[in-house]
Scaffold this motif. Sequence first.
Motif, mmCIF file in Angstrom:
data_model
loop_
_atom_site.group_PDB
_atom_site.id
_atom_site.type_symbol
_atom_site.label_atom_id
_atom_site.label_comp_id
_atom_site.label_asym_id
_atom_site.label_seq_id
_atom_site.Cartn_x
_atom_site.Cartn_y
_atom_site.Cartn_z
ATOM 1 N N TRP A 3 -3.804 -6.516 -11.613
ATOM 2 C CA TRP A 3 -3.318 -6.722 -10.258
ATOM 3 C C TRP A 3 -4.423 -6.472 -9.244
ATOM 4 O O TRP A 3 -5.306 -5.660 -9.462
ATOM 5 C CB TRP A 3 -2.161 -5.765 -9.961
ATOM 6 C CG TRP A 3 -0.975 -6.002 -10.810
ATOM 7 C CD1 TRP A 3 -0.700 -5.440 -12.026
ATOM 8 C CD2 TRP A 3 0.103 -6.882 -10.523
ATOM 9 N NE1 TRP A 3 0.486 -5.904 -12.506
ATOM 10 C CE2 TRP A 3 1.010 -6.799 -11.598
ATOM 11 C CE3 TRP A 3 0.409 -7.729 -9.462
ATOM 12 C CZ2 TRP A 3 2.184 -7.518 -11.654
ATOM 13 C CZ3 TRP A 3 1.585 -8.443 -9.513
ATOM 14 C CH2 TRP A 3 2.455 -8.338 -10.596
ATOM 15 N N ARG A 6 -4.262 -6.259 -1.585
ATOM 16 C CA ARG A 6 -4.859 -6.628 -0.304
ATOM 17 C C ARG A 6 -4.198 -5.755 0.761
ATOM 18 O O ARG A 6 -2.999 -5.865 1.028
ATOM 19 C CB ARG A 6 -4.638 -8.108 0.006
ATOM 20 C CG ARG A 6 -5.374 -8.540 1.291
ATOM 21 C CD ARG A 6 -5.360 -10.027 1.498
ATOM 22 N NE ARG A 6 -3.995 -10.487 1.715
ATOM 23 C CZ ARG A 6 -3.591 -11.740 1.490
ATOM 24 N NH1 ARG A 6 -4.420 -12.647 1.014
ATOM 25 N NH2 ARG A 6 -2.344 -12.078 1.732
ATOM 26 N N ASN A 11 -7.255 -6.477 5.399
ATOM 27 C CA ASN A 11 -7.345 -7.494 4.342
ATOM 28 C C ASN A 11 -8.389 -7.190 3.277
ATOM 29 O O ASN A 11 -8.800 -8.086 2.543
ATOM 30 C CB ASN A 11 -7.582 -8.896 4.922
ATOM 31 C CG ASN A 11 -6.341 -9.418 5.599
ATOM 32 O OD1 ASN A 11 -5.219 -9.155 5.150
ATOM 33 N ND2 ASN A 11 -6.518 -10.121 6.694
ATOM 34 N N ILE A 13 -9.692 -6.049 -0.288
ATOM 35 C CA ILE A 13 -9.057 -6.246 -1.597
ATOM 36 C C ILE A 13 -9.585 -5.207 -2.575
ATOM 37 O O ILE A 13 -10.797 -4.966 -2.654
ATOM 38 C CB ILE A 13 -9.303 -7.678 -2.110
ATOM 39 C CG1 ILE A 13 -8.626 -8.673 -1.169
ATOM 40 C CG2 ILE A 13 -8.788 -7.829 -3.540
ATOM 41 C CD1 ILE A 13 -8.826 -10.128 -1.523
ATOM 42 N N MET A 36 -0.231 -6.454 0.239
ATOM 43 C CA MET A 36 0.070 -7.618 -0.606
ATOM 44 C C MET A 36 -0.538 -7.397 -1.987
ATOM 45 O O MET A 36 -1.617 -6.825 -2.117
ATOM 46 C CB MET A 36 -0.520 -8.890 0.018
ATOM 47 C CG MET A 36 -0.028 -9.183 1.437
ATOM 48 S SD MET A 36 1.721 -9.556 1.525
ATOM 49 C CE MET A 36 1.754 -11.178 0.823
ATOM 50 N N ASP A 38 -1.167 -9.278 -6.032
ATOM 51 C CA ASP A 38 -1.094 -10.490 -6.828
ATOM 52 C C ASP A 38 -1.667 -10.248 -8.213
ATOM 53 O O ASP A 38 -2.451 -9.330 -8.445
ATOM 54 C CB ASP A 38 -1.797 -11.657 -6.129
ATOM 55 C CG ASP A 38 -3.295 -11.701 -6.393
ATOM 56 O OD1 ASP A 38 -3.828 -12.796 -6.514
ATOM 57 O OD2 ASP A 38 -3.915 -10.613 -6.463
ATOM 58 N N ASP A 41 -4.976 -14.996 -7.916
ATOM 59 C CA ASP A 41 -5.317 -15.119 -6.494
ATOM 60 C C ASP A 41 -4.450 -16.102 -5.738
ATOM 61 O O ASP A 41 -4.667 -16.328 -4.563
ATOM 62 C CB ASP A 41 -6.795 -15.528 -6.352
ATOM 63 C CG ASP A 41 -7.710 -14.382 -6.693
ATOM 64 O OD1 ASP A 41 -7.330 -13.237 -6.402
ATOM 65 O OD2 ASP A 41 -8.781 -14.624 -7.266
ATOM 66 N N TRP A 44 0.296 -14.139 -3.749
ATOM 67 C CA TRP A 44 0.364 -12.831 -3.101
ATOM 68 C C TRP A 44 1.812 -12.529 -2.736
ATOM 69 O O TRP A 44 2.521 -13.386 -2.243
ATOM 70 C CB TRP A 44 -0.509 -12.819 -1.849
ATOM 71 C CG TRP A 44 -1.973 -12.854 -2.157
ATOM 72 C CD1 TRP A 44 -2.761 -13.955 -2.212
ATOM 73 C CD2 TRP A 44 -2.793 -11.750 -2.486
ATOM 74 N NE1 TRP A 44 -4.041 -13.594 -2.548
ATOM 75 C CE2 TRP A 44 -4.096 -12.234 -2.723
ATOM 76 C CE3 TRP A 44 -2.573 -10.369 -2.612
ATOM 77 C CZ2 TRP A 44 -5.156 -11.416 -3.072
ATOM 78 C CZ3 TRP A 44 -3.637 -9.554 -2.945
ATOM 79 C CH2 TRP A 44 -4.910 -10.073 -3.176
#
Length: 185
Positions: A3, A6, A11, A13, A36, A38, A41, A44
Amino acid sequence: MLWRVRKAPDNSIYGPVDTEMLKEWANSAQIAPEDMLDESDEKWRVAPELEFLEMLWMVKLPGGEIYGPTTVGTLREFINEGLVTEKTMATHVKTHQSLPLAALVAAADFEKKRALRRPPMEEKKSTASLAVEMAKDQHIRQLEEDLKELRREHETLTHKYRQLTLQIQDSIKPTIVRKSGNIPS
C-alpha cells in the motif's frame, strides 16, 4: 499486498508498506481520515473506506471540531497527548452508539486479550458490544460486593439484636429474695 499513503495536507506519498504496517500506522495516529491509500497508483481511496483499518470512530475535539472516522489506537494517542480526555464520547460511524473513550479503549484492550484465547470459530464481537459486556460484568461484580457488605451488616445487626434480647430478658427476670429462717429447703 503493498500500500501507498498520500497525506492530505501536502500530497506527500509514503510506502509501499504491507497491510500489517498500514494497520500499525492507522493505530498510531499516522493515517488521518482524509489521507488517501492505494494498492496500485490508479485506485486511490480515502483511508476509512478500507475496512481492515477499522477506522470506525468519530470524536468531538475540544474546539468543537469533529474528527474521524479513526481507529481506537488513534483515540488512545489523542488521550495520551491530552487532545481529549477519557470522558470524551466517541461515536461508532455505523451503529451510532456512543461511549466514553475510557470504555472504548478498555474494550479494545479486552478484545485483544480475548482474541488470544478465543477459539478460531468464535464469532467476533464489535468493540462497542464488548464495552457493554464489560460494563455489565463490572456492574455484576459491584452488585456482588454490595451484597457481601449487606450480608456483613446483616450479621452484625443480628448479633446486636441477640445481645439486646438477652439483656432485656436478663433485666425482666424476677429476682428471688430469700428470707432467712422460715424458708424450707
